[in-house]
Design a protein around this motif. Structure first.
Motif, PDB file in Angstrom:
ATOM      1  N   LEU A   6     -16.172  13.586   8.790  1.00 31.88           N
ATOM      2  CA  LEU A   6     -17.145  14.668   9.365  1.00 31.88           C
ATOM      3  C   LEU A   6     -17.364  14.347  10.737  1.00 31.88           C
ATOM      4  O   LEU A   6     -17.207  15.195  11.528  1.00 31.88           O
ATOM      5  CB  LEU A   6     -18.126  14.881   8.576  1.00 31.88           C
ATOM      6  N   LEU A   7     -17.540  13.111  11.062  1.00 28.25           N
ATOM      7  CA  LEU A   7     -17.887  12.758  12.406  1.00 28.25           C
ATOM      8  C   LEU A   7     -16.785  12.681  13.503  1.00 28.25           C
ATOM      9  O   LEU A   7     -16.479  13.086  14.484  1.00 28.25           O
ATOM     10  CB  LEU A   7     -18.622  11.377  12.692  1.00 28.25           C
ATOM     11  N   ARG A  20     -25.511  16.814  16.726  1.00 27.86           N
ATOM     12  CA  ARG A  20     -24.983  16.583  15.416  1.00 27.86           C
ATOM     13  C   ARG A  20     -26.335  16.214  14.486  1.00 27.86           C
ATOM     14  O   ARG A  20     -27.149  15.553  14.898  1.00 27.86           O
ATOM     15  CB  ARG A  20     -24.221  15.448  15.277  1.00 27.86           C
ATOM     16  N   CYS A  21     -26.323  16.709  13.316  1.00 25.24           N
ATOM     17  CA  CYS A  21     -27.420  16.411  12.478  1.00 25.24           C
ATOM     18  C   CYS A  21     -27.290  16.345  11.101  1.00 25.24           C
ATOM     19  O   CYS A  21     -25.990  16.957  10.563  1.00 25.24           O
ATOM     20  CB  CYS A  21     -28.466  17.334  12.639  1.00 25.24           C
ATOM     21  N   ALA A  22     -27.992  15.489  10.286  1.00 31.41           N
ATOM     22  CA  ALA A  22     -27.594  15.501   8.820  1.00 31.41           C
ATOM     23  C   ALA A  22     -29.212  15.578   8.299  1.00 31.41           C
ATOM     24  O   ALA A  22     -30.037  15.073   8.449  1.00 31.41           O
ATOM     25  CB  ALA A  22     -27.033  14.147   8.411  1.00 31.41           C
ATOM     26  N   TYR A  37     -30.280   3.560   2.307  1.00 34.85           N
ATOM     27  CA  TYR A  37     -28.862   4.233   2.943  1.00 34.85           C
ATOM     28  C   TYR A  37     -29.135   4.965   4.039  1.00 34.85           C
ATOM     29  O   TYR A  37     -28.078   5.002   4.956  1.00 34.85           O
ATOM     30  CB  TYR A  37     -28.502   5.003   1.647  1.00 34.85           C
ATOM     31  N   VAL A  38     -29.924   5.701   4.271  1.00 33.45           N
ATOM     32  CA  VAL A  38     -30.313   6.426   5.224  1.00 33.45           C
ATOM     33  C   VAL A  38     -30.187   5.782   6.627  1.00 33.45           C
ATOM     34  O   VAL A  38     -29.599   5.999   7.642  1.00 33.45           O
ATOM     35  CB  VAL A  38     -31.449   7.531   5.150  1.00 33.45           C
ATOM     36  N   GLU A  39     -30.657   4.649   6.516  1.00 34.62           N
ATOM     37  CA  GLU A  39     -30.962   3.536   7.753  1.00 34.62           C
ATOM     38  C   GLU A  39     -29.276   2.937   8.081  1.00 34.62           C
ATOM     39  O   GLU A  39     -29.144   2.843   9.174  1.00 34.62           O
ATOM     40  CB  GLU A  39     -31.793   2.696   7.706  1.00 34.62           C
ATOM     41  N   GLN A  40     -28.869   2.747   6.850  1.00 32.94           N
ATOM     42  CA  GLN A  40     -27.499   2.383   7.126  1.00 32.94           C
ATOM     43  C   GLN A  40     -26.626   2.906   7.577  1.00 32.94           C
ATOM     44  O   GLN A  40     -25.646   2.793   8.403  1.00 32.94           O
ATOM     45  CB  GLN A  40     -26.908   1.844   5.524  1.00 32.94           C
ATOM     46  N   VAL A  41     -26.625   4.285   7.331  1.00 28.80           N
ATOM     47  CA  VAL A  41     -25.634   5.409   7.921  1.00 28.80           C
ATOM     48  C   VAL A  41     -26.036   5.462   9.348  1.00 28.80           C
ATOM     49  O   VAL A  41     -25.253   5.549  10.364  1.00 28.80           O
ATOM     50  CB  VAL A  41     -26.054   6.774   7.275  1.00 28.80           C
ATOM     51  N   ARG A  42     -27.381   5.635   9.972  1.00 29.47           N
ATOM     52  CA  ARG A  42     -27.700   5.576  11.152  1.00 29.47           C
ATOM     53  C   ARG A  42     -27.214   4.115  11.896  1.00 29.47           C
ATOM     54  O   ARG A  42     -26.786   4.316  12.973  1.00 29.47           O
ATOM     55  CB  ARG A  42     -29.155   5.575  11.440  1.00 29.47           C
ATOM     56  N   GLY A  46     -24.163   5.596  13.806  1.00 29.30           N
ATOM     57  CA  GLY A  46     -24.996   6.308  14.850  1.00 29.30           C
ATOM     58  C   GLY A  46     -25.335   7.535  14.661  1.00 29.30           C
ATOM     59  O   GLY A  46     -25.875   8.501  15.224  1.00 29.30           O
ATOM     60  N   LEU A  47     -25.344   7.955  13.132  1.00 28.30           N
ATOM     61  CA  LEU A  47     -25.817   9.417  12.855  1.00 28.30           C
ATOM     62  C   LEU A  47     -27.302   9.320  12.354  1.00 28.30           C
ATOM     63  O   LEU A  47     -27.509   8.677  11.263  1.00 28.30           O
ATOM     64  CB  LEU A  47     -24.947  10.054  11.657  1.00 28.30           C
TER      65      LEU A  47
END
Length: 96
Positions: A6-7, A20-22, A37-42, A46-47
């Motif tokens: 998606l990115l 961009r947002c999630a 998981y949310v922190e790992q994605v960031r 970088g999202l």
């Protein structure tokens, strides 16, 4: 991964990173590792992923449903069925 794909699509379409947002919803609120998981994605992609409350989730779903309908908001009822929740949202006397 799906998020990486998606990115990549965002990059191809020249969607700026700042646009961009999630959103993470109920399944992430309930999961023992949801915040991790949310922190790992960031960190990895970088999202920034916003973990929203159930009320915020209902408002976002309703606003999306309204945007997709050819009807005034007061005539829209939104059913949202996800992996961990089911909710029905409509306007009330305060707006949502």
């Amino acid at each position: 991964s799906v998020l990486r794909d998606l990115l990549e699509q965002c990059s191809k379409l020249e969607v700026a990173p700042s646009s961009r947002c999630a959103v993470a919803t109920e399944v992430f609120r309930r999961a023992a590792n949801g915040l991790k998981y949310v922190e790992q994605v960031r960190e990895e992609l970088g999202l920034v992923v916003e973990l929203v409350t159930q009320d915020e989730e209902a408002r976002l779903g309703f606003k999306t449903a309204v945007a997709l309908q050819d009807a005034p908001p007061e005539r829209v009822i939104c059913w949202d069925s996800g992996g961990a929740s089911f909710q029905i949202t409509s306007l009330d006397v305060e707006g949502v």
